[in-house]
Design a protein around this motif. Sequence first.
Motif, mmCIF file in Angstrom:
data_model
loop_
_atom_site.group_PDB
_atom_site.id
_atom_site.type_symbol
_atom_site.label_atom_id
_atom_site.label_comp_id
_atom_site.label_asym_id
_atom_site.label_seq_id
_atom_site.Cartn_x
_atom_site.Cartn_y
_atom_site.Cartn_z
ATOM 1 N N TYR A 213 -2.102 0.409 2.783
ATOM 2 C CA TYR A 213 -2.575 1.322 1.840
ATOM 3 C C TYR A 213 -1.379 1.699 1.091
ATOM 4 O O TYR A 213 -1.442 1.722 -0.214
ATOM 5 C CB TYR A 213 -3.098 2.538 2.658
ATOM 6 C CG TYR A 213 -3.847 3.381 1.855
ATOM 7 C CD1 TYR A 213 -5.281 3.575 1.629
ATOM 8 C CD2 TYR A 213 -3.265 4.588 1.092
ATOM 9 C CE1 TYR A 213 -5.891 4.447 0.779
ATOM 10 C CE2 TYR A 213 -3.944 5.314 0.437
ATOM 11 C CZ TYR A 213 -5.288 5.345 -0.095
ATOM 12 O OH TYR A 213 -5.881 6.219 -0.547
ATOM 13 N N LYS A 214 -0.421 2.318 1.433
ATOM 14 C CA LYS A 214 0.777 2.768 0.757
ATOM 15 C C LYS A 214 1.484 1.784 -0.197
ATOM 16 O O LYS A 214 1.674 2.025 -1.333
ATOM 17 C CB LYS A 214 1.803 3.622 1.374
ATOM 18 C CG LYS A 214 1.484 4.790 2.084
ATOM 19 C CD LYS A 214 2.796 5.563 2.909
ATOM 20 C CE LYS A 214 2.015 6.959 3.447
ATOM 21 N NZ LYS A 214 3.210 7.299 4.396
ATOM 22 N N THR A 215 1.686 0.438 0.561
ATOM 23 C CA THR A 215 2.078 -0.563 -0.377
ATOM 24 C C THR A 215 1.287 -1.057 -1.432
ATOM 25 O O THR A 215 1.718 -1.098 -2.648
ATOM 26 C CB THR A 215 2.562 -1.707 0.399
ATOM 27 O OG1 THR A 215 3.087 -1.304 1.529
ATOM 28 C CG2 THR A 215 3.056 -2.954 -0.222
ATOM 29 N N ILE A 216 0.023 -1.082 -1.310
ATOM 30 C CA ILE A 216 -1.162 -1.424 -2.306
ATOM 31 C C ILE A 216 -1.097 -0.445 -3.424
ATOM 32 O O ILE A 216 -1.229 -0.535 -4.711
ATOM 33 C CB ILE A 216 -2.295 -1.760 -1.593
ATOM 34 C CG1 ILE A 216 -2.407 -3.209 -0.950
ATOM 35 C CG2 ILE A 216 -3.453 -1.891 -2.783
ATOM 36 C CD1 ILE A 216 -2.057 -4.434 -1.850
ATOM 37 N N LEU A 217 -0.925 0.855 -2.834
ATOM 38 C CA LEU A 217 -1.106 2.103 -4.147
ATOM 39 C C LEU A 217 0.107 2.017 -4.881
ATOM 40 O O LEU A 217 -0.202 2.048 -6.270
ATOM 41 C CB LEU A 217 -1.128 3.394 -3.129
ATOM 42 C CG LEU A 217 -1.301 4.550 -4.088
ATOM 43 C CD1 LEU A 217 -2.496 4.579 -4.920
ATOM 44 C CD2 LEU A 217 -1.203 5.766 -3.148
#
Length: 361
Positions: A213-217
């Motif tokens: 989640y955080k990486t893709i964001l």
Amino acid sequence: MKENFQISPSLAQTIVDAAKEVIGKDINFIHLDGKVLASTDPGRVGSFHAAALQVQKKGNVVEVSGDEAFKGARKGINYPVMIDQKMLGVIGISGDPEECKSLGFLLTKITEVLIKEQMIKSVVQTLDDMRSSIVRMLIFENEKENAFMNEHLQQLQYELEERAFVAIIHLPGLNNTTSLPVKMNGVLLKQGIKLFTYLFPNQYAVIINASQYKTILQTFNSYFGPMNVSYSIGIGSIGILEELAKSYMHAKLALKYALSKKVTVCEYTKLDLEMIMENIDFQVRNDYAAKLIGELSEAEINLLHNYYNNNLSLKKTAEELFIHKNTLQYRLDKIAQKTEANPRDYHDSVKLYIALLLQTL
């Protein structure tokens, strides 16, 4: 045709949304029992549509010349949705029947294409077909345990976690839509996204593991943010695989907000007041917004959006709009006269802000 294939509410909503994007009129998808399964007018979902039963009975097009001609039906034209000589439902355009006639062929073709895309084939020929099949099964059919899906995941060499989320990428404009899949497939794969499907006419739905989640964001903000064209992305809630249809609906809500605010990325989890308002009856939302800001011009609406985006700062708003501070104050006073709500008064300002939010939902 796939045995016992049924049009799910999420697929029906995708169909009507895509059709309206192209046709520009309100579209309804009605189940064969006469219940409105999906509509671009949310207030009609779940209502009874008597004209649809006539379409089923006649097996042909039914025109509605007036809003009272059939119970629950409005003026427009309704068409049978036929796949392999089997009727799966009824789709209709709201509006003047004479004007709508010229759009009927396009509407039925869009519907047919989207339904056939969704029908899972027993043999998938390409890796992109596999990606699309998995995503569509999870967001439209709520299927987790599927032999074909597990086989496709192995061939894609992708491990789908027990918790994941859906994001929708909205591409700008409708020009050269035939080249969108070719261009975007490479972009998504380059960013490490392996599960995606193209949604007509200009969107992609992607499924991503919760751990990313955080990486893709960060990837979405860094890759799409600086680009010259205006991409918008809605990110849905994280949930177990059986809840990805819900995550897809949440992503649609987040995307709608991103488009209205002209921002690159909007996360569903960051929506607070908007989530509450989305659950207010559509007619109530509409009436409130119309009552308070219905008389304002587009320029005045944009001015208010800028004013709130700049945290009610006259100086910053005036600078952003390239106008003098006194000019801004004059325009805010005109808005106060029209709405009987002063944007510079705390309580009135809250009312106007809520009306603006309701208008964008």
